[in-house]
Design an enzyme around this catalytic site. Structure first.
Site, PDB file in Angstrom:
ATOM      1  CD  GLU A  64      -6.146  10.778  -6.517  1.00 56.16           C
ATOM      2  OE1 GLU A  64      -4.841  10.756  -7.116  1.00 56.16           O
ATOM      3  OE2 GLU A  64      -6.849  10.249  -6.575  1.00 56.16           O
ATOM      4  CG  ASP A  88      -1.724   1.286   1.242  1.00 58.04           C
ATOM      5  OD1 ASP A  88      -1.290   2.295   0.662  1.00 58.04           O
ATOM      6  OD2 ASP A  88      -2.917   1.210   1.487  1.00 58.04           O
ATOM      7  CG  HIS A  89       1.490   4.316  -3.178  1.00 56.12           C
ATOM      8  ND1 HIS A  89       0.316   4.075  -3.571  1.00 56.12           N
ATOM      9  CD2 HIS A  89       1.860   5.672  -3.398  1.00 56.12           C
ATOM     10  CE1 HIS A  89      -0.391   5.156  -4.030  1.00 56.12           C
ATOM     11  NE2 HIS A  89       0.373   6.063  -3.748  1.00 56.12           N
ATOM     12  CG  HIS A 130      -4.359   4.655  -0.840  1.00 55.29           C
ATOM     13  ND1 HIS A 130      -3.388   3.616  -0.685  1.00 55.29           N
ATOM     14  CD2 HIS A 130      -4.529   4.897  -1.958  1.00 55.29           C
ATOM     15  CE1 HIS A 130      -2.936   3.284  -2.009  1.00 55.29           C
ATOM     16  NE2 HIS A 130      -3.581   4.204  -2.683  1.00 55.29           N
TER      17      HIS A 130
HETATM   18  C1  BG6 Z   1      -3.537   4.809  -6.282  1.00 54.51           C
HETATM   19  C2  BG6 Z   1      -4.920   4.660  -6.847  1.00 54.51           C
HETATM   20  O1  BG6 Z   1      -3.550   3.881  -5.464  1.00 54.51           O
HETATM   21  O2  BG6 Z   1      -3.225   5.924  -5.511  1.00 54.51           O
HETATM   22  C3  BG6 Z   1      -4.999   6.068  -7.826  1.00 54.51           C
HETATM   23  O3  BG6 Z   1      -4.857   3.887  -7.907  1.00 54.51           O
HETATM   24  C4  BG6 Z   1      -4.553   7.391  -6.936  1.00 54.51           C
HETATM   25  O4  BG6 Z   1      -6.370   6.360  -8.243  1.00 54.51           O
HETATM   26  C5  BG6 Z   1      -3.288   7.117  -6.415  1.00 54.51           C
HETATM   27  O5  BG6 Z   1      -4.355   8.496  -8.057  1.00 54.51           O
HETATM   28  C6  BG6 Z   1      -2.816   8.498  -5.570  1.00 54.51           C
HETATM   29  O6  BG6 Z   1      -1.550   8.313  -4.990  1.00 54.51           O
HETATM   30  P1  BG6 Z   1      -0.670   9.487  -4.824  1.00 54.51           P
HETATM   31  O7  BG6 Z   1       0.767   9.031  -4.066  1.00 54.51           O
HETATM   32  O8  BG6 Z   1      -0.600  10.286  -5.921  1.00 54.51           O
HETATM   33  O9  BG6 Z   1      -1.582  10.256  -3.577  1.00 54.51           O
END
Ligand code: BG6
Length: 493
Positions: free
Chosen positions: A218, A179-180, A241
């Site tokens: 976003e 989960d990044h 997330h």
């Molecule tokens: C991803 C989603 O996991 O996270 C995307 O699939 C989203 O839809 C993205 O845009 C958002 O990541 P970050 O790091 O740009 O906040």
């Protein structure tokens, strides 16, 4: 970076799906930065596997291009790039083609000191077949690691199937589910803030906190990503997330930073979430879909207009707001308001801890009533922490109170580049540290909470509420929190 760079053991990182977007945008740039900082060197190998016919040299070209496109010019250094791409090799292999696997065998080194990791940057329906080939061919080793990305299922049942296919081959301590968000510096900072300071923990509970807000907004749209229409914001952002962020805010202090100690505590939070089912769904959740509008000064089309003909009329949500509750001693009665969406007014991820009012004010009303304190943890952009306090308005004129933020801006305090989430995560795999990865039971507990919401939406005849691009979502989201006498924190405060 100010933190110490500790080199990792040499590795063979096999990346399935090596020509895909994730590899180019995230994995290669992240590995480049770690290489440039000296965390690994040419003794390590990155072995790309994909169906596309490419030579080793073509793949090195792809890596060079990815660095050129996704690494800022200040960090690009021709000499370093050439040394970096010399670590790359490529195997054209269709997962279904058994002969192609022989080449992989020849590429993998047998030395037990070389860490072996398989990164599956492919569709989840290929996880099972790839794992079983790895097993069949004997590439599996007790110390090998497998890395997988979302979507890890679309509901509990499919997630169990995917995890079963992986665990038929790999033990849980070999599986790294990404989960990044957990790799983001500011998210890890949440742990430092809570457990590295004495100040917050004694007041981190229902007696002192009125409510918590978690916003991940976003400004980009869902675009033409086919995956998104199948998924929607609930599965794409909330299930992983936002729920992980909620866990980090709400969990009890773990006994140590050991991976399982931390994940045990997160799991307890997930299991304490009050189920949102049946009639509760329409009271506690709001879903929306963007119409056209203006974002960052430019006009943008509606979600429907972006969809291909055969998807028009889709009821996929691009916005979700949820009022969640953690039913345990610490949090009883404290709502956690979550919201996330595409094409909102700006890109902001933040957590707001709204404290309760003081029990008694010694100031008379004319002097300005004290406002309750709040702690705003900004994850991106403009990373930092603001603690809103009441002070005396300076100067003559008697005792007037004023709210000011105690402002810790990371950009002003630290001059070093902030590493991207994948830099940390990719090398944690090599280090064998699972702390920032989701354990299977966590993932399944999250689906268990999400599934009834999804099911109620699917069963309802209501469509997602429309909202104009460039705003903060549908009016229902404002009503969700205002019904409780609270308001969303203005992201620009
Ligand atoms: C991803 C989603 O996991 O996270 C995307 O699939 C989203 O839809 C993205 O845009 C958002 O990541 P970050 O790091 O740009 O906040």
């Amino acid at each position: 970076m100010s933190s110490r760079i500790i080199p990792v053991q040499p590795f063979d990182y096999v990346v399935f799906g090596a020509t895909g977007d994730l590899t180019k945008r995230k994995l290669i740039p992240a590995l480049y930065h770690r290489f440039r900082d000296g965390q690994f060197d040419e003794r390590s190998r990155i072995i790309g596997v994909s169906r596309t016919e490419l030579s080793d040299e073509d793949f090195r070209g792809l890596a060079r291009d990815a660095v050129g496109e996704f690494v800022k010019p200040d960090y690009r250094d021709e000499g370093v790039i050439e040394r970096f791409v010399s670590c790359f090799s490529y195997i054209a292999n269709d997962v279904g083609d058994r002969d192609g696997w022989a080449e992989l065998e020849a590429s993998l080194r047998q030395d037990p000191e070389i860490v072996r990791a398989f990164y599956l940057a492919v569709a989840p329906n290929l996880f099972g077949p790839i794992c079983s080939y790895l097993d069949e061919k004997g590439y599996w080793r007790r110390d090998a690691r497998v890395v997988v990305e979302k979507p890890l299922g679309t509901d509990l049942t499919s997630s169990i199937e995917i995890n079963d296919a992986i665990s038929d081959v790999f033990a849980e301590d070999q599986v790294y589910r990404i989960d990044h968000y957990l790799g983001k510096e500011t998210v890890q900072n949440l742990l430092a803030l809570r457990f590295g300071n004495i100040l917050f923990e004694p007041i981190w509970d229902a007696a002192h906190i009125d409510h918590v807000q978690i916003t991940v907004s976003e400004d980009v749209g869902a675009g033409t990503r086919g995956y998104y229409d199948e998924s929607g914001a609930l599965r794409d952002m909330v299930q992983n997330h936002l729920m992980q962020l909620l866990c980090l805010v709400a969990m009890e202090p773990p006994a140590s930073d050991d991976a399982n100690a931390l994940r045990d505590e997160k799991l307890k939070v997930l299991r304490s979430l009050k189920p949102i089912t049946g009639e509760m769904v329409s009271k506690c959740t709001v879903r929306g879909q963007y119409r056209g509008g203006a974002v960052n000064g430019g006009s943008v089309p509606s979600y429907q207009d972006e969809l291909p003909e055969d998807k028009k009329g889709s009821r996929t949500e691009t916005f979700v707001a949820i009022k969640a509750e953690v039913e345990n001693w610490r949090w009883s009665g404290v709502p956690f308001y979550l919201r996330t969406g595409k094409r909102l007014a700006s890109r902001v991820s933040e957590i707001v801890i709204q404290f309760r009012s003081i029990p008694h004010s010694i100031f008379d009303h004319a002097e300005g009533a004290p406002r309750p304190n709040s702690l705003v943890i900004r994850l991106q952009p403009d990373e930092g922490v603001k603690l809103f306090l009441m002070i005396k308005d300076p100067g003559p004129g008697g005792m007037r109170l004023r709210e000011v933020p105690l402002n810790l801006s990371f950009a002003e305090t630290f001059t070093e580049r902030t590493p991207e989430a994948y830099e940390r995560l990719l090398l944690d795999v090599i280090r064998g540290n699972q702390t920032l990865f989701m354990r299977r039971d966590e993932l399944e507990a999250a689906w268990r909470w999400i599934d009834p919401i999804r099911a109620a939406w699917d069963a309802s005849s209501d469509a997602p509420q429309p909202y104009t691009s460039g705003t903060w979502g549908p009016t229902g989201s404002v009503a969700l929190i205002e019904r409780d006498g609270r308001t969303w924190h203005e992201a620009d405060d």
